[in-house]
Write an enzyme that holds these catalytic residues in place. Structure first.
Site, PDB file in Angstrom:
ATOM      1  N   ASP A   1      34.901  29.627  35.210  1.00 57.72           N
ATOM      2  CA  ASP A   1      35.247  31.049  34.913  1.00 57.72           C
ATOM      3  C   ASP A   1      34.168  32.057  35.098  1.00 57.72           C
ATOM      4  O   ASP A   1      33.006  32.008  34.141  1.00 57.72           O
ATOM      5  CB  ASP A   1      35.929  31.014  33.634  1.00 57.72           C
ATOM      6  CG  ASP A   1      36.778  32.259  33.526  1.00 57.72           C
ATOM      7  OD1 ASP A   1      37.024  33.113  34.430  1.00 57.72           O
ATOM      8  OD2 ASP A   1      37.770  32.099  32.762  1.00 57.72           O
TER       9      ASP A   1
ATOM     10  N   ASP B   1      38.393  35.096  39.865  1.00 64.45           N
ATOM     11  CA  ASP B   1      37.149  34.843  39.287  1.00 64.45           C
ATOM     12  C   ASP B   1      37.253  33.548  38.618  1.00 64.45           C
ATOM     13  O   ASP B   1      36.305  33.239  37.761  1.00 64.45           O
ATOM     14  CB  ASP B   1      37.180  35.865  38.310  1.00 64.45           C
ATOM     15  CG  ASP B   1      37.935  35.748  37.233  1.00 64.45           C
ATOM     16  OD1 ASP B   1      39.078  35.269  37.448  1.00 64.45           O
ATOM     17  OD2 ASP B   1      37.617  36.385  36.250  1.00 64.45           O
ATOM     18  N   GLU B   2      38.145  32.596  38.888  1.00 59.70           N
ATOM     19  CA  GLU B   2      38.145  31.180  38.374  1.00 59.70           C
ATOM     20  C   GLU B   2      38.568  30.213  39.264  1.00 59.70           C
ATOM     21  O   GLU B   2      39.184  30.327  40.169  1.00 59.70           O
ATOM     22  CB  GLU B   2      38.838  31.269  37.189  1.00 59.70           C
ATOM     23  CG  GLU B   2      40.218  31.678  37.162  1.00 59.70           C
ATOM     24  CD  GLU B   2      40.915  31.642  35.860  1.00 59.70           C
ATOM     25  OE1 GLU B   2      41.441  30.508  35.285  1.00 59.70           O
ATOM     26  OE2 GLU B   2      40.954  32.646  35.121  1.00 59.70           O
TER      27      GLU B   2
END
Length: 409
Positions: free
Chosen positions: A27, A121-122
DNA sequence: TCTGGGGTCCTAGGACCC
DNA sequence: TCTGGGGTCCTAGGACCC
């Protein structure tokens, strides 16, 4: 349980046996804010908020200095400014975020073929097969963190565990800029003291329901019979939470995801009562949805309209199409009919349209034009035969008031 | 304080069919 | 006159996640 990070606590993750923790959750820390700070390094230690600076906007991202003032994602910008008057507000640049996202995801792809993207974003990685080449899960995680920092200048946190759910929880506890390994045998010891709100799928409403039943920690849930949870929360959620609280999460890391819907919505700066203005916005949204469907080779079987009124009540109306379509004209015709059928309604603060029940389009689609008036549409080739969907007859004006309809010269 | 925009999943009721 | 049971599809709403 071991944590390694860039600040004071320095516990070497290499000293922990991560062999039972092959699922990584990576993350990026305060992603949008961190990307913006790459261009404004002198602001790094000041509170920074990423948000469109408009009266009804909310915080898209906040860096850690801003979070110390209680600023959080999704908080109204006005509230964030009151909490932290010194915050610097930066406009978001989504194309830039997509660029950095691609860079980071390609680093993940170098580690294992089993990468499951989760938003921008992860990602989850299953590194159980990486052992011989790259080392233990903790060593892979350390390598990822180093490469992400070297190649993008961004910080990320990694959780390593035996299940997706625990890995995700661990990355959250590792933030900022840390690594946390939860060996399989220590899963329950890690989980049970945490508050119920840490569980995936427990938001505000479910937390309140659990509190009413005097359930405060994940351990409390684990000790409650499945049937009681199902009665309190519904069959599916009750069962799922019971499993998660006991460390049971059989979901595999999967690489391919099928898009189930495509939509756009927009909040007006001032509530709208004028029907013409609503239809104009609806047409713009349908144009964008149609273009995205065609770009992805998809067609919609159902069109859904969403309205949010001044008092924030939200309604939706949907209708199945007689034939699947990816054309703005069809989407708009249906969405407009749904809007008309609503009849009298309060002032509108948000309008949205969503294409659902997607299927693969029957032939190759091309977006042909992007005219000065903002209109776009496609022609489609099916079995070698190209059908052209009119140009002038699809001008926005003609859709809004059929009188303006005229044939293409 | 006054609440974005992109999504996914679940529930529940009614229609409809056998 | 009072009345099945199951299955599927469609629609509306809501909770949740990033």
């Amino acid at each position: 349980v071991s944590k390694q990070d860039g600040s004071a606590r320095q516990v070497s993750a290499a000293s922990v046996d991560s062999s039972t923790s092959p699922i990584l959750h990576v993350d990026l820390d305060a992603f949008f804010a961190s990307v913006e700070l790459l261009d404004h390094p002198h602001l790094a230690n000041r509170p920074v908020v990423v948000a469109r600076d408009s009266p009804r906007s909310v915080v898209t991202a906040a860096n850690y200095p801003a979070r110390r003032f209680g600023v959080r994602s999704a908080m109204p910008l006005a509230q964030a400014k009151r909490r932290c008057p010194s915050a610097v507000v930066l406009e978001p640049h989504f194309e830039k975020y997509r660029h950095y996202s691609r860079l980071v995801m390609s680093i993940f792809d170098d580690m294992t073929p089993t990468v499951e993207r989760l938003g921008i974003d992860e990602a989850f990685l299953d590194v159980s097969g990486a052992g011989k080449v790259l080392g233990s899960p903790a060593q892979v995680a350390t390598l990822i963190r180093q490469r992400v920092r070297d190649e993008t200048g961004l910080a990320c946190s990694v959780g390593a565990a035996s299940t997706k759910f625990v890995a995700k929880l661990a990355s959250g506890r590792a933030k900022p800029d840390g690594l946390l390994v939860i060996p399989a045998a220590e899963t329950l010891e890690f989980l049970h003291p945490l508050p119920v709100s840490a569980l995936w799928g427990v938001g505000e409403a479910t937390e309140q329901a659990l509190t009413r039943h005097a359930l405060h920690t994940i351990g409390d849930i684990a000790a409650t019979p499945r049937e009681s949870l199902q009665r309190a929360l519904g069959t599916a959620l009750g069962s799922k939470l019971h499993d998660l609280a006991n460390g049971i999460d059989p979901r595999r890391v999967t690489t391919e995801r099928v898009e189930k819907s495509v939509g756009h919505e927009m909040t007006f700066e001032v509530d709208v009562t004028d029907g013409e203005q609503l239809r104009r916005e609806l047409l713009r949204l349908c144009t964008r949805v149609g273009a995205r469907l065609r770009a992805n080779g998809l067609e919609a079987n159902t069109v859904a309209l969403k309205l949010r009124y001044a008092d924030f009540t939200t309604i939706s109306r949907s209708r199945k199409l007689s034939t699947p379509s990816d054309l703005a004209r069809t989407l708009f015709t249906e969405a407009r009919a749904l809007l008309d059928a609503v009849g009298e309604h309060p002032p509108v603060r948000l309008i949205g349209v969503r294409a659902e029940q997607l299927v693969e389009a029957g032939g190759a689609a091309l977006t042909l034009w992007d005219q000065d008036d903002g209109w776009r549409d496609a022609e489609r080739t099916v079995d070698g035969v190209t059908r052209r969907f009119g140009i002038d007859s699809l001008r926005p004006a003609s859709l809004l008031s059929p009188r303006a309809d005229r044939p293409r010269p």
